[in-house]
Design a protein around this motif. Structure first.
Motif, PDB file in Angstrom:
ATOM      1  N   PHE A  52       0.846  -1.194   0.000  1.00  0.00           N
ATOM      2  CA  PHE A  52       0.000   0.000   0.000  1.00  0.00           C
ATOM      3  C   PHE A  52       0.877   1.236   0.000  1.00  0.00           C
ATOM      4  CE2 PHE A  52      -2.573   3.255   2.308  1.00  0.00           C
ATOM      5  CZ  PHE A  52      -3.615   3.354   1.398  1.00  0.00           C
ATOM      6  N   ARG A  53       0.699   2.072  -1.020  1.00  0.00           N
ATOM      7  CA  ARG A  53       1.415   3.341  -1.166  1.00  0.00           C
ATOM      8  C   ARG A  53       2.927   3.191  -0.968  1.00  0.00           C
ATOM      9  NH1 ARG A  53      -2.879   7.755   1.496  1.00  0.00           N
ATOM     10  NH2 ARG A  53      -4.531   7.327  -0.023  1.00  0.00           N
ATOM     11  N   GLU A  90      -3.980  -1.631  -5.840  1.00  0.00           N
ATOM     12  CA  GLU A  90      -4.465  -0.630  -4.895  1.00  0.00           C
ATOM     13  C   GLU A  90      -5.160   0.545  -5.567  1.00  0.00           C
ATOM     14  OE1 GLU A  90      -1.513   1.940  -2.902  1.00  0.00           O
ATOM     15  OE2 GLU A  90      -0.021   0.702  -3.898  1.00  0.00           O
ATOM     16  N   GLN A  91      -4.933   0.768  -6.860  1.00  0.00           N
ATOM     17  CA  GLN A  91      -5.626   1.847  -7.542  1.00  0.00           C
ATOM     18  C   GLN A  91      -7.107   1.534  -7.757  1.00  0.00           C
ATOM     19  OE1 GLN A  91      -3.491   3.903 -10.787  1.00  0.00           O
ATOM     20  NE2 GLN A  91      -1.757   2.541 -10.375  1.00  0.00           N
ATOM     21  N   TRP A 109     -10.719   5.778  -4.203  1.00  0.00           N
ATOM     22  CA  TRP A 109     -10.153   6.703  -3.219  1.00  0.00           C
ATOM     23  C   TRP A 109      -8.633   6.673  -3.173  1.00  0.00           C
ATOM     24  CZ3 TRP A 109      -7.300   4.567   0.757  1.00  0.00           C
ATOM     25  CH2 TRP A 109      -7.536   3.225   1.078  1.00  0.00           C
ATOM     26  N   ASN A 110      -8.016   5.836  -3.989  1.00  0.00           N
ATOM     27  CA  ASN A 110      -6.547   5.730  -4.003  1.00  0.00           C
ATOM     28  C   ASN A 110      -6.059   5.638  -5.444  1.00  0.00           C
ATOM     29  OD1 ASN A 110      -4.136   5.451  -2.292  1.00  0.00           O
ATOM     30  ND2 ASN A 110      -3.968   3.408  -3.151  1.00  0.00           N
ATOM     31  N   ALA A 111      -6.643   6.483  -6.298  1.00  0.00           N
ATOM     32  CA  ALA A 111      -6.445   6.348  -7.745  1.00  0.00           C
ATOM     33  C   ALA A 111      -5.020   6.629  -8.198  1.00  0.00           C
ATOM     34  CB  ALA A 111      -7.420   7.267  -8.481  1.00  0.00           C
ATOM     35  N   LYS A 112      -4.338   7.570  -7.556  1.00  0.00           N
ATOM     36  CA  LYS A 112      -2.969   7.919  -7.939  1.00  0.00           C
ATOM     37  C   LYS A 112      -2.080   7.899  -6.704  1.00  0.00           C
ATOM     38  CE  LYS A 112      -4.209   8.803 -12.223  1.00  0.00           C
ATOM     39  NZ  LYS A 112      -3.760   7.966 -13.359  1.00  0.00           N
ATOM     40  N   PRO A 113      -1.843   6.744  -6.116  1.00  0.00           N
ATOM     41  CA  PRO A 113      -1.155   6.672  -4.818  1.00  0.00           C
ATOM     42  C   PRO A 113       0.266   7.203  -4.816  1.00  0.00           C
ATOM     43  CG  PRO A 113      -1.362   4.498  -5.811  1.00  0.00           C
ATOM     44  CD  PRO A 113      -2.212   5.405  -6.622  1.00  0.00           C
ATOM     45  N   LYS A 114       0.997   7.063  -5.909  1.00  0.00           N
ATOM     46  CA  LYS A 114       2.400   7.479  -5.925  1.00  0.00           C
ATOM     47  C   LYS A 114       2.570   8.956  -6.261  1.00  0.00           C
ATOM     48  CE  LYS A 114       4.207   2.890  -7.031  1.00  0.00           C
ATOM     49  NZ  LYS A 114       4.984   2.077  -7.981  1.00  0.00           N
ATOM     50  N   LYS A 115       1.534   9.549  -6.885  1.00  0.00           N
ATOM     51  CA  LYS A 115       1.656  10.937  -7.299  1.00  0.00           C
ATOM     52  C   LYS A 115       1.223  11.926  -6.225  1.00  0.00           C
ATOM     53  CE  LYS A 115       1.417  10.432 -12.316  1.00  0.00           C
ATOM     54  NZ  LYS A 115       0.723  10.856 -13.563  1.00  0.00           N
ATOM     55  N   ASP A 116       0.074  11.672  -5.630  1.00  0.00           N
ATOM     56  CA  ASP A 116      -0.440  12.676  -4.696  1.00  0.00           C
ATOM     57  C   ASP A 116      -1.050  12.055  -3.446  1.00  0.00           C
ATOM     58  OD1 ASP A 116      -2.751  11.596  -5.688  1.00  0.00           O
ATOM     59  OD2 ASP A 116      -3.356  13.351  -6.821  1.00  0.00           O
ATOM     60  N   GLY A 117      -0.633  10.844  -3.119  1.00  0.00           N
ATOM     61  CA  GLY A 117      -1.117  10.224  -1.891  1.00  0.00           C
ATOM     62  C   GLY A 117      -2.531   9.705  -1.955  1.00  0.00           C
TER      63      GLY A 117
END
Length: 364
Positions: free
Chosen positions: A39-40, A318-319, A342-350
């Motif tokens: 996760f993230r 996770e996306q 709710w976690n569409a772009k985890p690496k870009k903007d959390g």
């Protein structure tokens, strides 16, 4: 003075437009006590961390603009979230190395009662993991039983009644209740609509007008789970050989299927056509479908929701993590369920949120 009156009229119209749409956040199977594989950017992330991340996204929903999708409240900013509904498996089953329900329940309350800032009451029902922690399981658990999450859910939802670990009786202390949310009657039941729950709902619905739409929230899908019924084989115990969990009030009639039990539920639905939709978890992914029953004689709209920990699709991607936003237009009785990644772009903007699938039905 005319300008002031005009402004007041506009404010009244604005408030009336927004106030008629009720919003409910819906998720399930949050499984405190276990970890996600990833996760993230981190490995073996505990449920407490994942759920707090999801809660943080729920907290920013007020003010978010709804998509223009012809659904309830389309194009409007969300005024407020009225409720947060979670249909079970709040705690994971306490099979080592997973912790006892007492530990997981404390984590759940710390997250959902401590970090959720929406000022929205929780609407909780137990899942099979919560119930098995209280009653026992056919695989080893440590301790063998711990009813902490069942007691916790009971005390949150069944007020003014109160139970303790010593006084709670799983067979007698049923967690089922109703909430009138605007013009809609919502029923929350334990696990699945077995004969005891149907009997209780029957009594409740006698006091509900035939034209009032009814929604059911449960853990299991409408087709149920045969393993959750009482073991049909003597001595009807929870054991490793038969692998039934004895969580419902009914003994499975025609093992290994639950066709007979589904037929009874379908008859109940036929007798109460104002039951307009069913919401559940247990097998978790985002799906909007119609339950027709074994004999194909009912047509019940059903909404299945994802899990932050055990999603069929989101567990490995996770996306794909999502919850649902239930929006009810109280004036038109239009119900719209929208998926929110709710976690569409985890690496870009959390974890930026994005809208997903949408389904609208009439509750009339």
């Amino acid at each position: 003075m005319k300008r002031i009156l005009g402004t007041l009229v506009l404010l009244f119209v604005w408030h009336s437009t927004f106030a008629q749409v009720t919003h409910i956040v819906f998720t399930s199977d949050v499984h405190f006590g276990i970890s996600r594989k990833e996760f993230r950017g981190k490995k073996k992330v505990p449920s407490e961390t994942v759920n707090k991340a999801m809660i943080a996204q729920m907290n920013i929903l007020p003010g978010l603009e709804l998509p223009r999708d012809k659904g309830a409240g389309e194009g409007q900013a969300i005024d407020k979230i009225s409720y947060v509904a979670i249909t079970g498996d709040l705690c994971n089953r306490q099979q080592p190395p997973y912790p006892p329900a007492a530990v997981s329940w404390k984590q759940f309350t710390k997250a959902y009662l401590g970090k959720l800032t929406l000022h929205a009451p929780l609407l909780l029902v137990p899942g099979n993991h919560d119930a098995s922690d209280a009653t026992g399981y056919y695989k080893p658990m440590k301790p063998a039983t711990d009813n902490s999450s069942m007691v916790g859910i009971y005390n949150l939802e069944m007020k003014p009644a109160v139970r303790t670990a010593a006084t709670f009786n799983y067979k007698k202390d049923k967690i089922h209740y109703t909430r009138d949310i605007g013009k809609v009657h919502c029923i929350f039941i334990s696990i699945w609509p077995d004969s005891e729950e149907r009997g209780w709902m029957e009594k409740d619905l006698r006091h509900v007008a035939a034209g009032t739409p009814v929604l059911i929230f449960a853990h299991d899908p409408p087709d149920g789970d045969a393993s959750h019924f009482i073991n049909p084989f003597p001595p009807h115990t929870i054991n490793k050989k038969d692998q039934y969990q004895n969580l419902l009030s009914d003994t499975l009639h025609t093992p290994p299927t639950n066709t007979y039990e589904q037929e009874q539920f379908a008859r109940f639905l036929q007798a109460h056509p104002n039951i307009r939709a069913y919401f559940h978890g247990h097998e978790n992914w985002n799906q909007y479908y119609t339950y027709s029953g074994p004999s194909k004689n009912v047509a019940l709209p059903v909404f299945r929701v994802d899990s932050p920990m055990k999603g069929k699709e989101s567990a490995s991607d996770e996306q794909q993590l999502s919850f649902q936003l239930i929006s009810i237009d109280q004036a038109t009785l239009q119900l719209t369920v929208r998926q929110l990644f709710w976690n569409a772009k985890p690496k870009k903007d959390g974890g930026r949120m994005e809208w997903g699938d949408v389904k609208t039905i009439s509750l009339r």
